[in-house]
Each structure stands twice: as C-alpha cells, then as structure tokens.
Motif scaffolding. Structure first.
Motif, PDB file in Angstrom:
ATOM      1  N   MET A   1      62.480  40.749  25.711  1.00  0.00           N
ATOM      2  CA  MET A   1      62.662  40.495  27.111  1.00  0.00           C
ATOM      3  C   MET A   1      63.720  41.435  27.662  1.00  0.00           C
ATOM      4  N   THR A   2      63.498  41.780  28.850  1.00  0.00           N
ATOM      5  CA  THR A   2      64.476  42.637  29.516  1.00  0.00           C
ATOM      6  C   THR A   2      65.438  41.784  30.300  1.00  0.00           C
ATOM      7  N   GLU A   3      66.566  42.327  30.554  1.00  0.00           N
ATOM      8  CA  GLU A   3      67.571  41.586  31.297  1.00  0.00           C
ATOM      9  C   GLU A   3      67.422  41.757  32.792  1.00  0.00           C
ATOM     10  N   THR A   4      66.464  42.533  33.222  1.00  0.00           N
ATOM     11  CA  THR A   4      66.274  42.724  34.661  1.00  0.00           C
ATOM     12  C   THR A   4      65.280  41.695  35.161  1.00  0.00           C
ATOM     13  N   ALA A   5      65.498  41.223  36.340  1.00  0.00           N
ATOM     14  CA  ALA A   5      64.621  40.230  36.945  1.00  0.00           C
ATOM     15  C   ALA A   5      63.343  40.889  37.426  1.00  0.00           C
ATOM     16  N   LEU A   6      62.236  40.119  37.353  1.00  0.00           N
ATOM     17  CA  LEU A   6      60.953  40.615  37.846  1.00  0.00           C
ATOM     18  C   LEU A   6      60.934  40.546  39.357  1.00  0.00           C
ATOM     19  N   SER A   7      60.226  41.439  39.931  1.00  0.00           N
ATOM     20  CA  SER A   7      60.092  41.382  41.383  1.00  0.00           C
ATOM     21  C   SER A   7      59.116  40.257  41.725  1.00  0.00           C
ATOM     22  N   GLU A   8      59.113  39.844  42.950  1.00  0.00           N
ATOM     23  CA  GLU A   8      58.265  38.744  43.402  1.00  0.00           C
ATOM     24  C   GLU A   8      56.793  39.076  43.234  1.00  0.00           C
ATOM     25  N   THR A   9      56.380  40.282  43.545  1.00  0.00           N
ATOM     26  CA  THR A   9      54.972  40.660  43.413  1.00  0.00           C
ATOM     27  C   THR A   9      54.545  40.719  41.949  1.00  0.00           C
ATOM     28  N   ALA A  10      55.432  41.182  41.086  1.00  0.00           N
ATOM     29  CA  ALA A  10      55.106  41.229  39.660  1.00  0.00           C
ATOM     30  C   ALA A  10      54.978  39.813  39.096  1.00  0.00           C
ATOM     31  N   MET A  11      55.819  38.899  39.577  1.00  0.00           N
ATOM     32  CA  MET A  11      55.749  37.539  39.109  1.00  0.00           C
ATOM     33  C   MET A  11      54.466  36.859  39.601  1.00  0.00           C
ATOM     34  N   LEU A  12      54.080  37.056  40.836  1.00  0.00           N
ATOM     35  CA  LEU A  12      52.853  36.472  41.370  1.00  0.00           C
ATOM     36  C   LEU A  12      51.613  37.052  40.694  1.00  0.00           C
ATOM     37  N   ALA A  13      51.639  38.301  40.373  1.00  0.00           N
ATOM     38  CA  ALA A  13      50.503  38.931  39.703  1.00  0.00           C
ATOM     39  C   ALA A  13      50.330  38.370  38.301  1.00  0.00           C
ATOM     40  N   SER A  14      51.435  38.022  37.651  1.00  0.00           N
ATOM     41  CA  SER A  14      51.322  37.486  36.299  1.00  0.00           C
ATOM     42  C   SER A  14      50.895  36.017  36.307  1.00  0.00           C
ATOM     43  N   LEU A  15      51.003  35.317  37.430  1.00  0.00           N
ATOM     44  CA  LEU A  15      50.610  33.912  37.525  1.00  0.00           C
ATOM     45  C   LEU A  15      49.143  33.710  37.901  1.00  0.00           C
ATOM     46  N   ARG A  16      48.431  34.718  38.244  1.00  0.00           N
ATOM     47  CA  ARG A  16      47.022  34.569  38.631  1.00  0.00           C
ATOM     48  C   ARG A  16      46.210  34.088  37.432  1.00  0.00           C
ATOM     49  N   ASP A  17      45.244  33.178  37.717  1.00  0.00           N
ATOM     50  CA  ASP A  17      44.452  32.611  36.626  1.00  0.00           C
ATOM     51  C   ASP A  17      43.367  33.579  36.152  1.00  0.00           C
ATOM     52  N   ILE A  18      42.826  33.260  35.062  1.00  0.00           N
ATOM     53  CA  ILE A  18      41.786  34.094  34.471  1.00  0.00           C
ATOM     54  C   ILE A  18      40.510  33.926  35.279  1.00  0.00           C
ATOM     55  N   ARG A  19      39.826  34.982  35.518  1.00  0.00           N
ATOM     56  CA  ARG A  19      38.558  34.940  36.257  1.00  0.00           C
ATOM     57  C   ARG A  19      37.408  34.959  35.254  1.00  0.00           C
ATOM     58  N   LEU A  20      36.596  33.924  35.305  1.00  0.00           N
ATOM     59  CA  LEU A  20      35.403  33.873  34.464  1.00  0.00           C
ATOM     60  C   LEU A  20      34.230  34.460  35.235  1.00  0.00           C
ATOM     61  N   PRO A  21      33.270  35.001  34.537  1.00  0.00           N
ATOM     62  CA  PRO A  21      32.109  35.549  35.240  1.00  0.00           C
ATOM     63  C   PRO A  21      31.315  34.423  35.914  1.00  0.00           C
ATOM     64  N   ALA A  22      30.746  34.728  37.054  1.00  0.00           N
ATOM     65  CA  ALA A  22      29.983  33.725  37.801  1.00  0.00           C
ATOM     66  C   ALA A  22      28.748  33.285  37.033  1.00  0.00           C
ATOM     67  N   GLU A  23      28.095  34.168  36.353  1.00  0.00           N
ATOM     68  CA  GLU A  23      26.898  33.852  35.579  1.00  0.00           C
ATOM     69  C   GLU A  23      27.223  33.926  34.098  1.00  0.00           C
ATOM     70  N   ALA A  24      26.912  32.875  33.384  1.00  0.00           N
ATOM     71  CA  ALA A  24      27.103  32.892  31.934  1.00  0.00           C
ATOM     72  C   ALA A  24      25.885  33.555  31.301  1.00  0.00           C
ATOM     73  N   PRO A  25      25.985  34.026  30.071  1.00  0.00           N
ATOM     74  CA  PRO A  25      24.825  34.627  29.400  1.00  0.00           C
ATOM     75  C   PRO A  25      23.689  33.603  29.288  1.00  0.00           C
ATOM     76  N   GLY A  26      22.514  33.969  29.686  1.00  0.00           N
ATOM     77  CA  GLY A  26      21.370  33.075  29.673  1.00  0.00           C
ATOM     78  C   GLY A  26      21.117  32.446  31.021  1.00  0.00           C
ATOM     79  N   GLY A  27      22.104  32.375  31.833  1.00  0.00           N
ATOM     80  CA  GLY A  27      21.965  31.895  33.197  1.00  0.00           C
ATOM     81  C   GLY A  27      21.542  30.444  33.298  1.00  0.00           C
ATOM     82  N   VAL A  28      20.709  30.170  34.265  1.00  0.00           N
ATOM     83  CA  VAL A  28      20.263  28.811  34.585  1.00  0.00           C
ATOM     84  C   VAL A  28      19.411  28.236  33.459  1.00  0.00           C
ATOM     85  N   VAL A  29      18.649  29.096  32.796  1.00  0.00           N
ATOM     86  CA  VAL A  29      17.782  28.625  31.716  1.00  0.00           C
ATOM     87  C   VAL A  29      18.616  28.024  30.584  1.00  0.00           C
ATOM     88  N   ALA A  30      19.717  28.663  30.241  1.00  0.00           N
ATOM     89  CA  ALA A  30      20.583  28.151  29.183  1.00  0.00           C
ATOM     90  C   ALA A  30      21.222  26.825  29.582  1.00  0.00           C
TER      91      ALA A  30
END
Length: 123
Positions: A1-30
C-alpha cells in the motif's frame, strides 16, 4: 500500500461492480432447459412423496380363519356374505374364481348356507 491517498475519481472507479454479459452462453434455450429440468425434478419428488403417503398398508389379520368364521354369526346376512367371500378369496382363490361369475347375476347370488358350508370345509 502506498501512503498517498487515492483521489475521489480513482476511489469511485474502484467501487464499480462487475458487469456480467447480458446474454449467457446458450441464451434463452439454456434457461428454458434448466427451468424444465428443475420443474421435472420437482414433479418427480412430489409424485414420489404422494405415492409414499397414499400407499395402502396391508391389513394384518391376527385372527385365524376359523375364529373369523365364528365371529360372523352375529352379523347381518349381507355383511356375512361379503366376509365369507373374502375368506374364500384369501384361502381358496380357485374356488372363489369359479363362483365369482355368479355374484352379480340378477336372478340371484350365491346361497348363503352353501357358501358358509363351503368356506367352513375349505378353511
């Protein structure tokens, strides 16, 4: 860890959730196949449970056939005839099969005295 504080934008960017693909493999049939499989499994479990609960247990008759025959003397004629036929069916199925055809004839059924004598002889 660094001793410098993160900027507000860097902190918000690291808090974004993971994006899953809209369609899973196999789609509606699966998804439909998985849903149908789970529904089928649930139906099999429910039917198995209902069958387990609805099976008739065999009636254990502790009395000997002679004792059962003696207990019929105080019953009405109709009940006595049915009980005698049950005894005959349980202990002499070949003879019961021979008289079974005459049970439902309009002109008359099996004679009660003859039936009692036959059951007493066979049982």
């Amino acid at each position: 860890m660094t001793e410098t504080a993160l900027s507000e934008t860097a902190m918000l960017a690291s808090l974004r959730d993971i994006r899953l693909p809209a369609e899973a493999p196999g789609g509606v049939v699966a998804e439909l196949a998985a849903t149908a499989g789970l529904a089928g499994l649930g139906a099999v479990l429910v039917v198995g449970l209902l069958r387990l609960l609805s099976n008739r247990r065999p009636v254990v008759q502790s009395a000997r056939p002679i004792d059962r025959l003696a207990a019929l003397n105080d019953k009405p004629e109709v009940e006595r005839r049915v009980a005698l036929l049950h005894l005959l069916r349980d202990h002499a199925p070949d003879r019961y099969a021979a008289i079974r055809g005459g049970l439902y004839r309009r002109e008359g059924s099996v004679d009660l005295k003859a039936l009692e004598a036959e059951v007493a002889r066979l049982v």
